[in-house]
Design an enzyme around this catalytic site. Structure first.
Site, PDB file in Angstrom:
ATOM      1  N   PHE A   1       2.730  10.491   3.276  1.00 16.53           N
ATOM      2  CA  PHE A   1       1.543   9.708   3.643  1.00 16.53           C
ATOM      3  C   PHE A   1       1.071   9.993   5.074  1.00 16.53           C
ATOM      4  O   PHE A   1       0.356   9.201   5.655  1.00 16.53           O
ATOM      5  CB  PHE A   1       1.783   8.210   3.433  1.00 16.53           C
ATOM      6  CG  PHE A   1       1.683   7.782   1.999  1.00 16.53           C
ATOM      7  CD1 PHE A   1       0.517   7.205   1.523  1.00 16.53           C
ATOM      8  CD2 PHE A   1       2.725   7.980   1.117  1.00 16.53           C
ATOM      9  CE1 PHE A   1       0.398   6.823   0.196  1.00 16.53           C
ATOM     10  CE2 PHE A   1       2.620   7.614  -0.215  1.00 16.53           C
ATOM     11  CZ  PHE A   1       1.459   7.036  -0.676  1.00 16.53           C
TER      12      PHE A   1
ATOM     13  N   THR B 132      -0.904  -7.789  -9.090  1.00 20.16           N
ATOM     14  CA  THR B 132      -0.865  -8.001  -7.645  1.00 20.16           C
ATOM     15  C   THR B 132      -1.742  -9.198  -7.299  1.00 20.16           C
ATOM     16  O   THR B 132      -2.958  -9.150  -7.485  1.00 20.16           O
ATOM     17  CB  THR B 132      -1.361  -6.748  -6.905  1.00 20.16           C
ATOM     18  OG1 THR B 132      -0.577  -5.625  -7.318  1.00 20.16           O
ATOM     19  CG2 THR B 132      -1.231  -6.929  -5.403  1.00 20.16           C
TER      20      THR B 132
ATOM     21  N   PHE C 293       4.859  -1.075  -9.070  1.00 20.74           N
ATOM     22  CA  PHE C 293       4.726  -0.111  -7.976  1.00 20.74           C
ATOM     23  C   PHE C 293       4.328   1.257  -8.532  1.00 20.74           C
ATOM     24  O   PHE C 293       4.881   2.286  -8.131  1.00 20.74           O
ATOM     25  CB  PHE C 293       6.030  -0.011  -7.183  1.00 20.74           C
ATOM     26  CG  PHE C 293       6.485  -1.318  -6.594  1.00 20.74           C
ATOM     27  CD1 PHE C 293       5.910  -1.818  -5.446  1.00 20.74           C
ATOM     28  CD2 PHE C 293       7.487  -2.062  -7.207  1.00 20.74           C
ATOM     29  CE1 PHE C 293       6.312  -3.026  -4.904  1.00 20.74           C
ATOM     30  CE2 PHE C 293       7.905  -3.267  -6.672  1.00 20.74           C
ATOM     31  CZ  PHE C 293       7.322  -3.752  -5.519  1.00 20.74           C
ATOM     32  N   LEU C 294       3.391   1.260  -9.459  1.00 13.66           N
ATOM     33  CA  LEU C 294       3.004   2.514 -10.100  1.00 13.66           C
ATOM     34  C   LEU C 294       2.152   3.379  -9.176  1.00 13.66           C
ATOM     35  O   LEU C 294       1.276   2.878  -8.489  1.00 13.66           O
ATOM     36  CB  LEU C 294       2.200   2.243 -11.372  1.00 13.66           C
ATOM     37  CG  LEU C 294       2.836   1.394 -12.468  1.00 13.66           C
ATOM     38  CD1 LEU C 294       1.977   1.433 -13.716  1.00 13.66           C
ATOM     39  CD2 LEU C 294       4.245   1.848 -12.771  1.00 13.66           C
TER      40      LEU C 294
ATOM     41  N   GLY D 226      -8.301   5.845  -1.474  1.00 11.89           N
ATOM     42  CA  GLY D 226      -9.228   5.154  -2.355  1.00 11.89           C
ATOM     43  C   GLY D 226      -8.459   4.582  -3.520  1.00 11.89           C
ATOM     44  O   GLY D 226      -7.281   4.261  -3.412  1.00 11.89           O
TER      45      GLY D 226
ATOM     46  N   CYS E  52      -6.140   0.187  -5.779  1.00 12.29           N
ATOM     47  CA  CYS E  52      -5.082  -0.641  -5.185  1.00 12.29           C
ATOM     48  C   CYS E  52      -5.209  -0.776  -3.669  1.00 12.29           C
ATOM     49  O   CYS E  52      -5.475  -1.860  -3.161  1.00 12.29           O
ATOM     50  CB  CYS E  52      -3.705  -0.064  -5.549  1.00 12.29           C
ATOM     51  SG  CYS E  52      -3.258  -0.298  -7.283  1.00 12.29           S
TER      52      CYS E  52
END
Length: 431
Positions: A247, A122, A147-148, A255, A258
């Protein structure tokens, strides 16, 4: 096609094992001696469900091996995935890309004609175009963001919800499609775009998810003031398919390695591009997230009569999320540390993250079991939602604590059941 993976930390080790699982001969490049030796022995130096067996199987079969030689990697590979870390810079909010730069610079002199270098790290938008200009003639760069989700990394690599291919030529697209052919054949959508868009996809996704979490946490504070229930509220608005329920879990916040650093890096890069004002809301997202930790400390202080000094507090959880031993920017450890600094005797238990936690917060006490952490506790904090914490025998737990008081920092405990067992329960966003 033969594949190399440069950087075999969390992302790289997972990607290397997954590429071997897809049928490729894979060479991992890792300069850290201890990490490389562990991987070469088929042992993962961190916890990720399913990865240990996958790695061990392919190392034993000879399909996956490791080296510290970029010369060997260049001679071996047709496609080179760069998977090194991009932590927050020590002198600001931006991403530190020196490891990416070093990896590409070390690999470039050894690339064979036709090699494709694929960035997965990233990075700030504009990095790919800059690096592409440093590669030798006859080689190419592409950007394929990861996108793990920690705890689901193997599945997210082998069966991702999308593949983003940032390319500058039809040949690069064709090579990547061939590389991911088994994944694409399984039905994974493919988005083909330019470098800049591919770089922005990952940070944009993380910024959106972080915003969603901070939104529901801000609403949770309103719910507490108004006597409402944030869980029921989230269930209700989550039925709107424009919003969705994922979410929208109020609690101690996000946290890990990422979301926190990515939203800060996104804001920093926007400033460098002259559009900082339009992304300024991310400051508030970050502030709300950090505020959740302070709120738990405040709640704990109130429940203990105005001071935590000399109180015994049990903390269930150290990793930033369940099914991981990652304690980077962990809300649970941050809260435990703040309470310790205020004079509390804090005992921590986590099913997987005890050693990483000790390395970061060596002054805290660490228990061998959840019950041992709770022994003689005046207050219990549930801060990482490991399933086993919801399955504890409340009669046994009640017999070892000094006072039956719990703060559910994840809104995952059955409050009615706990109250029925004689516990005082506090949760963020619930009366």
């Amino acid at each position: 096609m033969r594949v190399t993976v440069v950087g075999c930390g969390y992302l790289g080790a997972t990607h290397a094992a997954a590429m071997a699982e897809l049928g490729y001969d894979v060479l991992g490049v890792e300069i850290d001696h201890a990490k490389r030796e562990s991987l070469a022995a088929g042992k993962v130096p961190f916890y990720e469900p399913g990865l240990g067996d996958l790695l061990a199987d392919h190392v034993a079969a000879g399909r996956l091996r490791f080296t510290n030689s970029f010369e060997e990697a260049g001679a071996f590979g047709d496609v080179h995935f760069v998977c090194v870390g991009t932590p927050q810079r020590p002198d600001g909010l931006g991403a530190d890309v020196r490891y990416v730069d070093a990896a590409v610079a070390s690999l470039a002199p050894h690339l064979r004609e036709g090699a494709l270098v694929v960035g997965k790290s990233t990075v700030p938008v504009g990095t790919a175009a800059r690096l592409a200009a440093t590669l030798p003639a006859g080689t190419e760069l592409a950007w394929n963001p990861e996108f793990l989700r920690e705890g689901h990394a193997v599945q997210d690599t082998l069966r991702p919800d999308r593949l983003v291919l940032g390319v500058a030529s039809e040949r690069a697209e064709r090579v990547l499609r061939d590389c991911y052919a088994p994944v694409v054949a399984a039905g994974t959508p493919v988005v083909v775009t330019d470098f800049a868009t591919a770089e922005l996809v990952k940070v944009s996704a993380n910024a959106f998810l972080a915003t969603k979490i901070s939104f529901i946490n801000a609403v949770a504070e309103v719910c507490e003031a108004a006597g409402a229930d944030v869980v029921a509220l989230a269930d209700a608005i989550g039925h709107d398919d424009r919003i969705g329920r994922k979410f929208l879990n109020a609690g101690v916040g996000f946290g890990g390695g990422c979301l926190p650093k990515d939203i800060r890096a996104f804001l920093s890069r926007a400033g460098e591009l002259g559009v900082e004002d339009t992304m300024s809301f991310l400051r508030q997202v970050d502030d709300i997230n950090l505020r959740q930790r302070t709120r738990v400390v405040q709640i704990a202080t109130t429940m203990l009569g105005g001071s935590v000094a000399r109180s015994r507090i049990a903390v269930w959880g150290a990793s930033f999320k369940p099914h991981s031993d990652d304690v980077r920017d962990s809300p649970a450890l941050s809260i435990a540390g703040q309470l310790h600094l205020r004079g509390a005797m804090v005992s921590v238990f986590d099913p997987q993250a005890m050693e990483p936690a000790r390395a970061v917060f060596p002054t805290l006490d660490y228990a061998e079991t959840a019950l041992a952490a709770a022994r003689d506790a005046d207050l219990l904090l549930h801060l990482t939602e490991w399933p086993e914490f919801r399955e504890v025998d409340l009669d046994v737990l009640g017999s070892v604590v000094r006072r039956r008081q719990v703060v559910d920092g994840r809104n995952r405990l059955d409050a009615d059941t706990w109250r029925g067992a004689g516990w005082t329960v506090r949760a963020l966003g619930r009366s």
